[in-house]
Motif scaffolding. Sequence first.
Motif, PDB file in Angstrom:
ATOM      1  N   LEU A 123     -10.333 -13.269   8.853  1.00 44.64           N
ATOM      2  CA  LEU A 123      -9.899 -13.156   7.466  1.00 44.64           C
ATOM      3  C   LEU A 123     -10.782 -12.216   6.653  1.00 44.64           C
ATOM      4  CD1 LEU A 123      -8.931 -16.856   6.614  1.00 44.64           C
ATOM      5  CD2 LEU A 123      -7.397 -14.941   7.060  1.00 44.64           C
ATOM      6  N   THR A 124     -11.980 -11.917   7.152  1.00 42.72           N
ATOM      7  CA  THR A 124     -12.859 -10.977   6.447  1.00 42.72           C
ATOM      8  C   THR A 124     -12.611  -9.531   6.861  1.00 42.72           C
ATOM      9  OG1 THR A 124     -14.613 -11.188   8.115  1.00 42.72           O
ATOM     10  CG2 THR A 124     -14.657 -12.735   6.257  1.00 42.72           C
ATOM     11  N   ARG A 125     -11.603  -9.302   7.712  1.00 37.09           N
ATOM     12  CA  ARG A 125     -11.268  -7.927   8.120  1.00 37.09           C
ATOM     13  C   ARG A 125      -9.754  -7.740   8.252  1.00 37.09           C
ATOM     14  NH1 ARG A 125     -10.216  -8.721  13.495  1.00 37.09           N
ATOM     15  NH2 ARG A 125     -11.367 -10.397  14.548  1.00 37.09           N
ATOM     16  N   LEU A 126      -9.012  -8.338   7.335  1.00 39.13           N
ATOM     17  CA  LEU A 126      -7.556  -8.191   7.379  1.00 39.13           C
ATOM     18  C   LEU A 126      -7.126  -6.748   7.161  1.00 39.13           C
ATOM     19  CD1 LEU A 126      -6.279 -11.333   5.414  1.00 39.13           C
ATOM     20  CD2 LEU A 126      -6.242 -10.948   7.883  1.00 39.13           C
ATOM     21  N   GLN A 127      -7.851  -6.003   6.346  1.00 39.91           N
ATOM     22  CA  GLN A 127      -7.499  -4.604   6.091  1.00 39.91           C
ATOM     23  C   GLN A 127      -8.171  -3.662   7.085  1.00 39.91           C
ATOM     24  OE1 GLN A 127      -8.453  -3.957   1.920  1.00 39.91           O
ATOM     25  NE2 GLN A 127      -6.435  -4.693   1.275  1.00 39.91           N
ATOM     26  N   GLY A 128      -9.448  -3.904   7.360  1.00 43.49           N
ATOM     27  CA  GLY A 128     -10.149  -3.044   8.310  1.00 43.49           C
ATOM     28  C   GLY A 128      -9.798  -3.340   9.753  1.00 43.49           C
ATOM     29  N   VAL A 129      -9.403  -4.579  10.049  1.00 45.81           N
ATOM     30  CA  VAL A 129      -8.983  -5.071  11.356  1.00 45.81           C
ATOM     31  C   VAL A 129     -10.134  -5.045  12.371  1.00 45.81           C
ATOM     32  CG1 VAL A 129      -7.346  -4.847  13.275  1.00 45.81           C
ATOM     33  CG2 VAL A 129      -6.589  -4.411  10.918  1.00 45.81           C
ATOM     34  N   ILE A 130     -10.730  -3.874  12.602  1.00 43.24           N
ATOM     35  CA  ILE A 130     -11.836  -3.775  13.554  1.00 43.24           C
ATOM     36  C   ILE A 130     -13.143  -4.225  12.909  1.00 43.24           C
ATOM     37  CG2 ILE A 130     -13.117  -2.235  15.077  1.00 43.24           C
ATOM     38  CD1 ILE A 130     -10.221  -2.665  15.882  1.00 43.24           C
ATOM     39  N   ALA A 131     -13.354  -3.833  11.680  1.00 44.25           N
ATOM     40  CA  ALA A 131     -14.550  -4.182  10.909  1.00 44.25           C
ATOM     41  C   ALA A 131     -14.125  -4.351   9.458  1.00 44.25           C
ATOM     42  CB  ALA A 131     -15.622  -3.108  11.049  1.00 44.25           C
ATOM     43  N   PRO A 132     -14.904  -5.089   8.668  1.00 41.93           N
ATOM     44  CA  PRO A 132     -14.522  -5.295   7.264  1.00 41.93           C
ATOM     45  C   PRO A 132     -14.457  -3.985   6.480  1.00 41.93           C
ATOM     46  CG  PRO A 132     -16.194  -6.886   7.915  1.00 41.93           C
ATOM     47  CD  PRO A 132     -16.100  -5.884   9.023  1.00 41.93           C
ATOM     48  N   ALA A 133     -13.391  -3.817   5.693  1.00 48.15           N
ATOM     49  CA  ALA A 133     -13.256  -2.681   4.784  1.00 48.15           C
ATOM     50  C   ALA A 133     -13.758  -3.102   3.405  1.00 48.15           C
ATOM     51  CB  ALA A 133     -11.809  -2.214   4.718  1.00 48.15           C
ATOM     52  N   SER A 134     -13.839  -2.141   2.495  1.00 43.62           N
ATOM     53  CA  SER A 134     -14.378  -2.439   1.164  1.00 43.62           C
ATOM     54  C   SER A 134     -13.518  -3.450   0.420  1.00 43.62           C
ATOM     55  CB  SER A 134     -14.496  -1.152   0.348  1.00 43.62           C
ATOM     56  OG  SER A 134     -13.207  -0.566   0.148  1.00 43.62           O
ATOM     57  N   GLY A 135     -12.216  -3.444   0.654  1.00 45.17           N
ATOM     58  CA  GLY A 135     -11.322  -4.362  -0.045  1.00 45.17           C
ATOM     59  C   GLY A 135     -11.155  -5.703   0.633  1.00 45.17           C
ATOM     60  N   ASP A 136     -11.793  -5.900   1.789  1.00 48.16           N
ATOM     61  CA  ASP A 136     -11.672  -7.169   2.498  1.00 48.16           C
ATOM     62  C   ASP A 136     -12.486  -8.248   1.803  1.00 48.16           C
ATOM     63  OD1 ASP A 136      -9.882  -7.001   4.713  1.00 48.16           O
ATOM     64  OD2 ASP A 136     -11.274  -5.634   5.704  1.00 48.16           O
ATOM     65  N   TRP A 137     -12.093  -9.489   2.047  1.00 42.56           N
ATOM     66  CA  TRP A 137     -12.763 -10.624   1.426  1.00 42.56           C
ATOM     67  C   TRP A 137     -14.114 -10.878   2.078  1.00 42.56           C
ATOM     68  CZ3 TRP A 137      -7.616 -13.180   2.890  1.00 42.56           C
ATOM     69  CH2 TRP A 137      -6.618 -12.778   1.999  1.00 42.56           C
ATOM     70  N   ALA A 138     -15.070 -11.300   1.283  1.00 41.91           N
ATOM     71  CA  ALA A 138     -16.377 -11.667   1.802  1.00 41.91           C
ATOM     72  C   ALA A 138     -16.304 -13.052   2.432  1.00 41.91           C
ATOM     73  CB  ALA A 138     -17.410 -11.650   0.682  1.00 41.91           C
ATOM     74  N   LEU A 139     -17.240 -13.340   3.324  1.00 40.46           N
ATOM     75  CA  LEU A 139     -17.276 -14.655   3.959  1.00 40.46           C
ATOM     76  C   LEU A 139     -17.422 -15.764   2.925  1.00 40.46           C
ATOM     77  CD1 LEU A 139     -17.330 -16.139   6.712  1.00 40.46           C
ATOM     78  CD2 LEU A 139     -19.828 -15.985   6.619  1.00 40.46           C
ATOM     79  N   VAL A 296     -11.739   4.573   5.760  1.00 42.45           N
ATOM     80  CA  VAL A 296     -11.820   4.295   7.189  1.00 42.45           C
ATOM     81  C   VAL A 296     -12.950   3.305   7.438  1.00 42.45           C
ATOM     82  CG1 VAL A 296     -10.911   6.554   7.881  1.00 42.45           C
ATOM     83  CG2 VAL A 296     -13.389   6.238   7.559  1.00 42.45           C
ATOM     84  N   VAL A 297     -12.939   2.734   8.630  1.00 38.39           N
ATOM     85  CA  VAL A 297     -14.079   1.950   9.122  1.00 38.39           C
ATOM     86  C   VAL A 297     -14.589   2.641  10.381  1.00 38.39           C
ATOM     87  CG1 VAL A 297     -13.342  -0.252   8.158  1.00 38.39           C
ATOM     88  CG2 VAL A 297     -12.554   0.404  10.433  1.00 38.39           C
ATOM     89  N   VAL A 298     -15.896   2.692  10.497  1.00 41.43           N
ATOM     90  CA  VAL A 298     -16.518   3.301  11.667  1.00 41.43           C
ATOM     91  C   VAL A 298     -16.962   2.174  12.581  1.00 41.43           C
ATOM     92  CG1 VAL A 298     -18.341   4.820  12.494  1.00 41.43           C
ATOM     93  CG2 VAL A 298     -17.264   5.265  10.278  1.00 41.43           C
ATOM     94  N   TYR A 317     -11.449   4.418  12.367  1.00 42.30           N
ATOM     95  CA  TYR A 317     -10.119   3.812  12.253  1.00 42.30           C
ATOM     96  C   TYR A 317      -9.666   3.808  10.799  1.00 42.30           C
ATOM     97  CZ  TYR A 317     -10.630   2.156  17.058  1.00 42.30           C
ATOM     98  OH  TYR A 317     -10.783   2.091  18.425  1.00 42.30           O
ATOM     99  N   LEU A 318      -8.371   4.026  10.615  1.00 42.23           N
ATOM    100  CA  LEU A 318      -7.780   4.084   9.282  1.00 42.23           C
ATOM    101  C   LEU A 318      -7.542   2.672   8.764  1.00 42.23           C
ATOM    102  CD1 LEU A 318      -6.926   6.428   7.422  1.00 42.23           C
ATOM    103  CD2 LEU A 318      -4.584   6.133   8.267  1.00 42.23           C
ATOM    104  N   VAL A 319      -8.022   2.397   7.569  1.00 41.34           N
ATOM    105  CA  VAL A 319      -7.886   1.071   6.965  1.00 41.34           C
ATOM    106  C   VAL A 319      -6.429   0.812   6.582  1.00 41.34           C
ATOM    107  CG1 VAL A 319      -8.500  -0.312   4.941  1.00 41.34           C
ATOM    108  CG2 VAL A 319     -10.257   0.999   6.138  1.00 41.34           C
ATOM    109  N   GLY A 320      -5.960  -0.398   6.832  1.00 41.12           N
ATOM    110  CA  GLY A 320      -4.617  -0.811   6.424  1.00 41.12           C
ATOM    111  C   GLY A 320      -3.525  -0.443   7.399  1.00 41.12           C
TER     112      GLY A 320
END
Length: 708
Positions: A123-139, A296-298, A317-320
């Motif tokens: 749930l902390t990487r719903l947008q980044g999927v691979i890694a948390p993006a800036s808009g993802d929720w914090a733990l 993106v997420v690296v 990877y492209l976010v979203g």
Amino acid sequence: MLRSRVRTLVRAGGRASATGRVALRQPRQQRGHYRQWDSTAHGQASLPAGRCFLGTSADGDADAPQAATAAKPGLLQHALYPFTREASVAPEGFNRWLVVPGSFLVQLSIGSVYAWSIFNEPLTRLQGVIAPASGDWALSSVVPIFSACAVTLGICTFTLGKWAERVGPRAVAATAALCWSSGLLVTGVGCMTHTLPLLYAGYGALGGAGWALGYISPVSNLIKWFPDRRGLASGMALTAFGGGAVIATPLNEWLMRKNFVPPQLVGTVGEPGCPAVFTDEAGRRVVELAGEVKEVVVAGASEVGKFSAELVEQGVYLVGTGDSGAAGAFMTLSAGYLVTMLFGSLLNRVPPANYVPAGAAGAAGAATAPGPAAAAGGAAAAAASAAVPVAAEAIVPPQPKAWLGPSLQPSERSLDADSALRTRQFYLLWAACMGSAVAGVTVISSAKTIMSDCFATSLPAIVTGGFAASYVAALSAANMAGRLGWASASDVLGRKNAYFALAAGAPLCLSVPLLTHWVSDAPSAAPLVLFFGATWVVVSFYGGVFSVLPAYIADLFGQRNVGAIHGRMLTAWSGAALTGPPLLGWLRGRSYTQALEDLAAKVDPAAFSDRFGAPLERLHDLAAAKTVTISRLLELAPPGTPDPTPTLYDTTMYSMAGILAAAALANAAISNVPPDVLDRLKAWTPPALEPNKPAEQDTGRQPAARDS
């Protein structure tokens, strides 16, 4: 003539006959409820007279006189009838063990709440999927969803305890199924739309209501079926609940893998064709594609290691553009649990009036006791006396062994829920329950995250994502074992002594920081094994707290109103969930920030700027945007710099130990409710203890609260 007839009927509160063609409004107490179907008047087989849904009488008021009407039952009433209390009353001679499977199905379903930590990281990487993006929720925004669910649990059990006792376990379990499944569905929608309030409304509110109703539905019912073994009864009712995550953990993982879609790969840093990655003013990592700046997420080795090599590789990877699989998992679970819980609800049965199990202590092998005339002596007097049924409330459970120390004497008289709130014993037990549960609920809410943070870096070959998920399942097994084991042991130890034993969780919590520092300084499997064992025992104690609780309530306040009092006592669970997980999130956040600052002080500012595209002074902005993490700073730190991640939970464990110690003090202060208080609160006395009083039928309705 007609006007005179209408006036007459209005005064009588009745209605005109069919020949008069006048139908007057029914009296208030006869409206809005399912009314009796007169089979003789309509020439059809009737359903039981006076029945209705949700446990009220045909006229809608248990105290109002019954009034037969000619209203034909509709399809809805026919469909709901199997869930009524009347339909669930067991026949004489029914095997009480056949009630257990239905409770297990409901409890296994709602017990999946203990697998919540499986969803924390996705749930902390719903947008980044691979890694948390800036808009993802914090733990710290995700973990409190579990707490919100538990708060709803407390609110619902407090307010709906009497209703649950009145309508019976079938209706309660069916309502729980609707709430739980709809909550999971709304949570799935919230994941799809990335709307955090929907997760709180779905899992936190609707799911919490389903959790509450599913949890309390079998407890008081099984205690009524097993009055001679109250601890065993509550343990059986809640064992499956504690073990629900054993099934839910691998199921959740499998569903998320099936629904996982990797995001779009833009390229690999440093290789030809990969667009330049830079940091914007908000601290986000972005690239320019077709004239548009996109986030993106690296993904490095630490991020990619969580996934299958066939699905994900190191790169940009492209976010979203992907799917973590959480939304699909929640929606699938919604449908599956709805079917399972509804089927389980239909297997529940209510014991018949004045039920006493064969051979129960206090029943003397029979279901009747001699009446008052027999007590006077003489065969004639005995023959003339009426047999008074021995109510289940009069059965005295086994007493603790004397060498175990003083314990409580089970109360033979019963207080209603409102009267129990006016005793100091209620609040002392509430404090003991709440404090004893804090450590367990804190570990359960973030189990997978704690295991990964503390041991994944030091022991990467052992602590993989699969190992962390297995750890969650093992904790669920501990919860299940603790519920059955400690509940059964309390029949021998006594409830108060059992709660004293559960206070041993305090030194175990104090040992956790020692183990995490050990693995950080000298990586080996030994601290991992000891940590696994310590937390396993702590969670088993947590399970014991709540499985012993119903029997503890029955000993203090009597058996008659256990369900309603238990519902109010479960607000202690909400208190524990509202205290523990948020405290963990806050303390971990403080420790994480301090660890980032300590590492940044050891990093070369030029290397920091080259790596993250911003000066070291913007550390906190970059951390908020998920651009800077502890693992990425360690790559720039001098060789030999220890990883501070395993120490993030030290202050949390110290706090848990202190709360457990306070709970032990509250338990030490608990004593039996004094007889004068029972008299002042007009406690109910079983008919067997008042020979001149006729036996009462257990209608499931709570006695009205009385003023002292």
